[in-house]
Design a protein around this motif. Structure first.
Motif, short mmCIF file in Angstrom:
data_model
loop_
_atom_site.label_atom_id
_atom_site.label_comp_id
_atom_site.label_asym_id
_atom_site.label_seq_id
_atom_site.Cartn_x
_atom_site.Cartn_y
_atom_site.Cartn_z
N ALA A 159 0.82 -1.22 0.00
CA ALA A 159 0.00 0.00 0.00
C ALA A 159 0.86 1.27 0.00
O ALA A 159 0.46 2.29 -0.57
CB ALA A 159 -0.93 0.00 1.21
N ARG A 160 2.04 1.20 0.59
CA ARG A 160 2.89 2.40 0.63
C ARG A 160 3.43 2.75 -0.75
O ARG A 160 3.90 3.88 -0.96
CB ARG A 160 4.03 2.22 1.64
CG ARG A 160 5.09 1.24 1.22
CD ARG A 160 6.26 1.19 2.22
NE ARG A 160 5.91 0.54 3.47
CZ ARG A 160 6.12 1.08 4.66
NH1 ARG A 160 6.67 2.28 4.76
NH2 ARG A 160 5.81 0.42 5.76
N TRP A 161 3.40 1.80 -1.69
CA TRP A 161 3.94 2.04 -3.02
C TRP A 161 2.86 2.13 -4.09
O TRP A 161 3.16 2.08 -5.28
CB TRP A 161 4.93 0.94 -3.40
CG TRP A 161 5.98 0.68 -2.37
CD1 TRP A 161 6.29 -0.52 -1.79
CD2 TRP A 161 6.89 1.63 -1.79
NE1 TRP A 161 7.29 -0.38 -0.88
CE2 TRP A 161 7.70 0.93 -0.87
CE3 TRP A 161 7.09 3.00 -1.96
CZ2 TRP A 161 8.68 1.56 -0.10
CZ3 TRP A 161 8.07 3.63 -1.21
CH2 TRP A 161 8.86 2.92 -0.31
N VAL A 162 1.60 2.23 -3.69
CA VAL A 162 0.51 2.33 -4.66
C VAL A 162 0.47 3.77 -5.20
O VAL A 162 -0.20 4.64 -4.64
CB VAL A 162 -0.84 1.92 -4.05
CG1 VAL A 162 -1.95 2.08 -5.09
CG2 VAL A 162 -0.79 0.48 -3.58
N GLN A 163 1.23 4.00 -6.24
CA GLN A 163 1.33 5.30 -6.90
C GLN A 163 1.11 5.07 -8.39
O GLN A 163 1.23 3.94 -8.87
CB GLN A 163 2.71 5.92 -6.66
CG GLN A 163 3.13 6.03 -5.21
CD GLN A 163 2.32 7.05 -4.44
OE1 GLN A 163 1.83 8.02 -5.02
NE2 GLN A 163 2.15 6.84 -3.15
N PRO A 164 0.80 6.14 -9.14
CA PRO A 164 0.65 5.96 -10.59
C PRO A 164 1.88 5.36 -11.26
O PRO A 164 1.78 4.61 -12.23
CB PRO A 164 0.36 7.38 -11.09
CG PRO A 164 -0.28 8.06 -9.92
CD PRO A 164 0.44 7.51 -8.72
N THR A 165 3.08 5.72 -10.74
CA THR A 165 4.33 5.17 -11.29
C THR A 165 5.09 4.49 -10.16
O THR A 165 4.65 4.48 -9.00
CB THR A 165 5.21 6.27 -11.91
OG1 THR A 165 5.75 7.10 -10.87
CG2 THR A 165 4.40 7.14 -12.87
N VAL A 166 6.26 3.93 -10.50
CA VAL A 166 7.04 3.20 -9.49
C VAL A 166 8.22 4.03 -8.99
O VAL A 166 9.09 3.50 -8.28
CB VAL A 166 7.57 1.86 -10.05
CG1 VAL A 166 6.40 0.97 -10.47
CG2 VAL A 166 8.53 2.09 -11.23
N GLU A 167 8.27 5.34 -9.30
CA GLU A 167 9.44 6.13 -8.94
C GLU A 167 9.64 6.23 -7.43
O GLU A 167 10.78 6.17 -6.95
CB GLU A 167 9.33 7.53 -9.57
CG GLU A 167 9.36 7.51 -11.08
CD GLU A 167 10.46 6.61 -11.63
OE1 GLU A 167 11.63 6.77 -11.23
OE2 GLU A 167 10.15 5.73 -12.47
N GLU A 168 8.59 6.37 -6.66
CA GLU A 168 8.74 6.44 -5.22
C GLU A 168 9.24 5.11 -4.67
O GLU A 168 10.09 5.07 -3.75
CB GLU A 168 7.43 6.83 -4.54
CG GLU A 168 7.57 7.12 -3.06
CD GLU A 168 6.31 7.73 -2.45
OE1 GLU A 168 6.14 7.60 -1.23
OE2 GLU A 168 5.51 8.33 -3.20
N ALA A 169 8.75 4.01 -5.22
CA ALA A 169 9.24 2.68 -4.80
C ALA A 169 10.71 2.52 -5.16
O ALA A 169 11.48 1.93 -4.38
CB ALA A 169 8.40 1.59 -5.44
N ARG A 170 11.14 3.04 -6.31
CA ARG A 170 12.55 2.96 -6.70
C ARG A 170 13.43 3.63 -5.64
O ARG A 170 14.47 3.11 -5.23
CB ARG A 170 12.78 3.64 -8.05
CG ARG A 170 12.32 2.88 -9.26
CD ARG A 170 12.82 3.59 -10.52
NE ARG A 170 12.22 3.09 -11.72
CZ ARG A 170 12.60 2.00 -12.37
NH1 ARG A 170 13.60 1.28 -11.88
NH2 ARG A 170 11.98 1.62 -13.47
N ARG A 171 12.99 4.82 -5.20
CA ARG A 171 13.78 5.55 -4.21
C ARG A 171 13.76 4.84 -2.87
O ARG A 171 14.79 4.74 -2.18
CB ARG A 171 13.26 6.97 -4.07
CG ARG A 171 13.49 7.84 -5.32
CD ARG A 171 13.16 9.31 -5.03
NE ARG A 171 11.72 9.50 -4.81
CZ ARG A 171 10.86 9.78 -5.79
NH1 ARG A 171 11.30 9.87 -7.04
NH2 ARG A 171 9.59 9.97 -5.53
N GLY A 172 12.61 4.35 -2.50
CA GLY A 172 12.48 3.75 -1.17
C GLY A 172 13.12 2.39 -1.04
O GLY A 172 13.63 2.03 0.04
#
Length: 221
Positions: A205-218
């Motif tokens: 749920a913390r990575w449910v974003q339109p893109t995966v850029e936040e997950a890449r950073r995290g």
């Protein structure tokens, strides 16, 4: 109610099943109201499926496709390959109604995909563009991971009525085609995934974003 006999399993040696053995196997699976989805670790998911090429009669093929569609909807999922219910044949069903969030739909090129049954499919990539998004799999419950796939593919397959068809898929529909065809080639999405992106459903749920850029950073992939 007694549990139906699961019938013959594909040969451990990878030898092709006879037409009679295929019919017996399919009938045994269809004895279930909703056949169970097999999960990672079952050998049927790790062997290339056999071509159908008319080895099922029209009535049995129709029942198999209808059952696969019901299993896909019940799961729920947007695609299901025959090996996922224990049948080593190159058949998959696809259907995606899309998403209501217009931002997500645009970022992921997620357009609705009407119900499609693909038999003996093959695809080729169109151009170089690639897309990276999270994927899950009904045969790997509880996890999701980022997979890079071709943005557009040209797929050729046989319809249940015997018509050979070629169509171009782009965006999310192309991702579904590639994911399900991988199943028919004995691959799971994890074989192509950025494993550092692997997330349990309760963390995803913390990575449910339109893109995966936040997950890449995290997660550092």
């Amino acid at each position: 109610m007694s549990t139906p006999d699961p019938g013959p399993e594909p040969s451990a040696s990878g030898d092709a099943l006879t037409a009679a053995a295929i019919t017996e196997l399919v009938e045994s699976v269809l004895a279930y109201d909703l056949p169970p989805i097999v999960v990672a670790g079952h050998p049927v998911l790790r062997r290339p499926a056999e071509e159908v090429r008319g080895r099922l009669d029209d009535e049995l093929l129709g029942r198999l496709v209808a059952t696969m569609r019901r299993v896909m909807h019940a799961a729920p999922g947007v695609g299901l390959a025959a090996p996922q219910i224990g049948i080593p044949l190159r058949i998959a069903v696809l259907e995606d109604r899309g998403v209501l969030d217009e931002t997500v739909a645009a970022a992921r090129s997620r357009t609705p995909l009407p119900f499609t049954a693909i038999i003996d499919p093959r695809y080729t990539a169109i151009g170089d563009p690639m897309d990276s998004f999270y994927e899950g799999c009904l045969s790997v419950p509880g996890y999701q991971a980022v997979v890079e796939r071709h943005h557009a593919v040209e797929a050729t397959w046989t319809r249940p009525d015997g018509t050979r068809t070629t169509e171009v898929f782009e965006g999310w529909p192309a991702r579904i085609v590639q994911h399900e065809t991988d199943h028919l080639d004995g691959r799971l999405y994890l074989d192509r995934a950025h494993l550092r992106s692997l997330s349990a459903d309760r963390e995803h749920a913390r990575w449910v974003q339109p893109t995966v850029e936040e997950a890449r950073r995290g997660l550092g992939f």
